[in-house]
Design a protein around this motif. Sequence first.
Motif, PDB file in Angstrom:
ATOM      1  N   UNK A  18      -1.621   3.444   3.896  1.00  0.00           N
ATOM      2  CA  UNK A  18      -1.906   2.614   5.071  1.00  0.00           C
ATOM      3  C   UNK A  18      -3.351   2.156   5.056  1.00  0.00           C
ATOM      4  N   UNK A  19      -4.245   3.055   4.667  1.00  0.00           N
ATOM      5  CA  UNK A  19      -5.677   2.744   4.601  1.00  0.00           C
ATOM      6  C   UNK A  19      -5.933   1.581   3.647  1.00  0.00           C
ATOM      7  N   UNK A  20      -5.305   1.609   2.493  1.00  0.00           N
ATOM      8  CA  UNK A  20      -5.493   0.544   1.503  1.00  0.00           C
ATOM      9  C   UNK A  20      -4.945  -0.790   2.000  1.00  0.00           C
ATOM     10  N   UNK A  21      -3.743  -0.760   2.540  1.00  0.00           N
ATOM     11  CA  UNK A  21      -3.121  -2.012   2.999  1.00  0.00           C
ATOM     12  C   UNK A  21      -3.899  -2.634   4.140  1.00  0.00           C
ATOM     13  N   UNK A  22      -4.305  -1.806   5.119  1.00  0.00           N
ATOM     14  CA  UNK A  22      -5.064  -2.319   6.267  1.00  0.00           C
ATOM     15  C   UNK A  22      -6.394  -2.907   5.828  1.00  0.00           C
ATOM     16  N   UNK A  23      -7.063  -2.225   4.892  1.00  0.00           N
ATOM     17  CA  UNK A  23      -8.359  -2.714   4.410  1.00  0.00           C
ATOM     18  C   UNK A  23      -8.194  -4.023   3.642  1.00  0.00           C
ATOM     19  N   UNK A  24      -7.130  -4.139   2.846  1.00  0.00           N
ATOM     20  CA  UNK A  24      -6.893  -5.378   2.083  1.00  0.00           C
ATOM     21  C   UNK A  24      -6.650  -6.543   3.018  1.00  0.00           C
TER      22      UNK A  24
END
Length: 348
Positions: A3-9
């Motif tokens: 989730x952290x990666x997707x939200x940051x992207x």
Amino acid sequence: MKTLLKNAREKKGLKSRELALLLDVDQALISKFESGSRKPTREQVVKLASILDIDLEILMVAWLKEKILYELKDEEFAIKAMMVAEEEMRYYATPKKKVSTSLKKMLDEIDNLKSKLDKFREFDSYRIAQALELEYTFESNRIEGNTLTLRETDLVINEGLTVSGKSMREHLEAINHQEAIGYIKHLMEKNSNLNEREVLSIHNLILRGIHPEDAGRYRKVQVMIKGSSHMPPQPFIVAKQMEDYFFWYEANKKALHPVVLAAEMHERLVTIHPFIDGNGRTSRLVMNLILLSHGYIIANIKGDYESRMEYYQSLEKAQTTSNKEDFLLFIAKIEKESLERYISIIGV
């Protein structure tokens, strides 16, 4: 982490293919990272943190947590194992401090002297070594209040004589310390790893015949150090602090300069003050075992008033303020002086 990666992207306004291009991987791999079906490598985590403006510590912690869960989630004793490992990991993860400019300069001078000495090791002499070890026994005991002179120390150790007017304890301190030097040289030659058994054996030699009931055993009573404001830990936590002491050594023995490592191990041991008596001598022997094991020579701290006060003051500063700079510099200075003297004696 997914989730952290997707939200940051998405916050950065990047499409999966754009992030894949920046990371130099296939677009499908980005989708797998974000779905959790694949884990990035450590190097990819560092790159992702930079590209996506994510705090590296936050992302690294999330990545490590998932690695741990993946490996241990089905293990029956995972939680107990993690609890046991927690304290040890804290020591292995201790950040390494950079040495000061003054200390770095001193260490460079020491290493230049050692390099010079290494070229002339064939000039080493048993008699020179014996004389210097005798001086070390004399000075180390003098620091602790032993009143035998250098000549008297020689007579006690090498001639087996009894000096009139001197106590039996002072005689035993000389004999025991000389035997302890022989023991650390034996450990060095065997390339033995420094551990609890070896430190207890060194201490056992130091107090043999003086306090036989306490020789090689951690103290069971609270102690105070005369003339010092440092209060050693309560006896019930000594064993745990000694366990941490060896964890710290294992974590740092390859990362620190040998002189700094030796000084740290000296200071840390005498600060714990694990024994009822003989802490100073044991700490200095541990320090010199490390130095000898790395090809340096015995750092012989003098027992005269001026040297002793400089030694005690730098040590107390390390113990009471956590600023070890003065103590590290003091030990480095002693090793440098010892090397210079040794080189002058063998005439190179």
